[in-house]
Design a protein around this motif. Structure first.
Motif, mmCIF file in Angstrom:
data_model
loop_
_atom_site.group_PDB
_atom_site.id
_atom_site.type_symbol
_atom_site.label_atom_id
_atom_site.label_comp_id
_atom_site.label_asym_id
_atom_site.label_seq_id
_atom_site.Cartn_x
_atom_site.Cartn_y
_atom_site.Cartn_z
ATOM 1 N N LEU A 198 7.731 -15.063 89.190
ATOM 2 C CA LEU A 198 6.778 -14.704 90.239
ATOM 3 C C LEU A 198 6.013 -13.440 89.866
ATOM 4 O O LEU A 198 4.822 -13.301 90.186
ATOM 5 C CB LEU A 198 7.510 -14.519 91.565
ATOM 6 N N GLY A 199 6.684 -12.507 89.195
ATOM 7 C CA GLY A 199 5.994 -11.307 88.738
ATOM 8 C C GLY A 199 4.927 -11.634 87.704
ATOM 9 O O GLY A 199 3.806 -11.119 87.765
ATOM 10 N N ALA A 232 17.783 -9.844 96.720
ATOM 11 C CA ALA A 232 17.429 -8.435 96.577
ATOM 12 C C ALA A 232 17.177 -8.090 95.113
ATOM 13 O O ALA A 232 16.194 -7.407 94.774
ATOM 14 C CB ALA A 232 18.536 -7.558 97.150
ATOM 15 N N TRP A 233 18.043 -8.580 94.211
ATOM 16 C CA TRP A 233 17.848 -8.317 92.787
ATOM 17 C C TRP A 233 16.604 -9.030 92.266
ATOM 18 O O TRP A 233 15.857 -8.473 91.446
ATOM 19 C CB TRP A 233 19.082 -8.760 92.001
ATOM 20 N N ALA A 234 16.370 -10.260 92.726
ATOM 21 C CA ALA A 234 15.156 -10.977 92.323
ATOM 22 C C ALA A 234 13.913 -10.230 92.787
ATOM 23 O O ALA A 234 12.909 -10.147 92.057
ATOM 24 C CB ALA A 234 15.176 -12.394 92.900
ATOM 25 N N PHE A 238 10.830 -8.721 90.556
ATOM 26 C CA PHE A 238 9.459 -9.057 90.922
ATOM 27 C C PHE A 238 8.614 -7.796 91.102
ATOM 28 O O PHE A 238 7.521 -7.663 90.538
ATOM 29 C CB PHE A 238 9.480 -9.892 92.206
ATOM 30 N N LEU A 239 9.113 -6.843 91.866
ATOM 31 C CA LEU A 239 8.363 -5.616 92.131
ATOM 32 C C LEU A 239 8.252 -4.746 90.878
ATOM 33 O O LEU A 239 7.259 -4.027 90.701
ATOM 34 C CB LEU A 239 9.021 -4.835 93.259
ATOM 35 N N PRO A 244 3.486 -1.540 88.253
ATOM 36 C CA PRO A 244 2.561 -0.798 87.373
ATOM 37 C C PRO A 244 1.106 -1.188 87.588
ATOM 38 O O PRO A 244 0.237 -0.308 87.651
ATOM 39 C CB PRO A 244 3.056 -1.161 85.966
ATOM 40 N N GLN A 245 0.823 -2.480 87.708
ATOM 41 C CA GLN A 245 -0.565 -2.891 87.907
ATOM 42 C C GLN A 245 -1.077 -2.464 89.273
ATOM 43 O O GLN A 245 -2.231 -2.037 89.409
ATOM 44 C CB GLN A 245 -0.697 -4.411 87.745
#
Length: 353
Positions: A198-199, A232-234, A238-239, A244-245
């Motif tokens: 997803l990231g 939560a870890w996923a 993702f975040l 950075p962007q």
């Protein structure tokens, strides 16, 4: 005895459903052949979006990072393009064919991503049909024919265009398949992979940021206690990819934003505002902060002189030239646009091109 006899047809039908599809190899050949033909036919074709993506890729190769992050285009597809251009170092004549070849490779990856997703869909459907019996069972071969037909009708038409749509489709197929798989296994690694995909999707196109939050949020609604730590870890993965962007883009725009593409697209299509050379008209559409300058009106001639270094700056970062666009909300226009889009979606489903 009666119970055994009544169960026998269901067992046979279940074995038939689980049989190996006979048409899969044929459809793979058809899909790759169609993609190869389309790639060859459009090898010298470039579209305005593709030109912007290519110039971002060149900016990456030139370490011109101020031209890489824009408010409208993603960065992952140009990054892949820059890797290919950096390896082969083509002359200008062969840049377009090389990028179309990259799209062919991405299409092959998208095809197998779709197969992974469709396997999970069929497995999930078969599990739900087990208590019902043979009456609702669908032969797997027919399911694969339906899936491949939908896949080809949706993905092949976008092949002539140099855009990240194929890459985004592959990421969505993989994310959806992993989501279905982790729903059954509660795999910690599967959740991390979901967050990673997803990231990457957000770095490809901004729509995957809000949709990524939906992807990650829905499992917690189903079984919060079992999945909250995995989700939560996923979410952290993702975040970690998105932040950075978002920070870089927000700093360059002077306000928090993960992308301006959604707002711009809504303004352009819902209110029929121009996507190029917007001068603040019609009245009520906002006040342009740094528009192009109109120097003649018959014919319309515009000049642009700003910080963007590209072959056509107004389309390299439309969010810069259209900054200040903010049309007043009109319920009638909003409703009309929504009805038109629903009708177009209905037509495309009934009569795909």
């Amino acid at each position: 005895m009666a119970t055994a006899l009544s169960a026998a047809p269901y067992v046979e039908q279940k074995e038939y459903i689980a049989a190996k599809p006979r048409h899969r190899i044929l459809f793979r050949v058809i899909a790759l052949a169609a993609c190869a033909a389309q790639t060859f036919a459009s090898r010298n074709v470039i579209n305005p979006d593709g030109r912007s993506y290519l110039e971002i890729a060149r900016a990456i190769l030139a370490n011109d990072w101020s031209m890489v992050i824009t408010g409208h285009w993603g960065t992952f597809y140009p990054l892949l393009s820059s890797v290919v251009l950096g390896i082969f170092r083509p002359c200008l004549r062969f840049e377009f064919p090389l990028i179309h070849l990259l799209n062919f490779v991405l299409f092959a990856g998208c095809l197998f991503s779709f197969e992974f997703f469709w396997k999970q869909v069929l497995a999930h459907g078969n599990e739900r049909l087990e208590p019902v019996g043979e009456a609702c069972a669908v032969p797997e071969n027919l399911s694969w024919i339906l899936g491949y037909t939908l896949f080809l009708s949706v993905v092949v038409p976008v092949l002539p265009y140099v855009t990240p749509d194929i890459l985004l489709s592959a990421e969505i197929f993989l994310a959806a398949g992993v989501s279905l798989q982790t729903g059954k296994t509660e795999s910690f690694g599967g959740h991390l992979l979901l967050g990673f995909l997803l990231g990457l999707g957000y770095l490809t196109k901004a729509i995957l940021f809000p949709m990524g939050l939906v992807f990650l949020g829905l499992p917690t609604l189903v079984s919060l206690r079992k999945r909250k730590y995995n989700v939560a870890w996923a979410s952290l993965v993702f975040l970690a990819l998105c932040t950075p962007q978002i920070v870089w883009l927000s700093h360059s725009k002077g306000h928090f934003t993960f992308s301006d593409s959604g707002k711009l697209t809504y303004d352009w299509y819902a209110y029929d505002l121009p996507n190029l050379n917007w001068q603040g008209e019609p009245a009520g559409s906002g006040v342009p902060r740094h528009p192009t300058r109109q120097i003649y009106s018959h014919p319309d001639v515009f000049e642009f002189n700003g910080p963007i270094r590209a072959s056509y700056p107004p389309w390299h970062d439309p969010s810069y030239w259209n900054e200040g666009m903010s049309p007043r909300f009109q319920l009638r226009r909003f409703t009309q646009h929504g009805v038109e889009q629903l009708w177009l979606a209905f037509r495309s489903i009934c009569h795909p091109r």
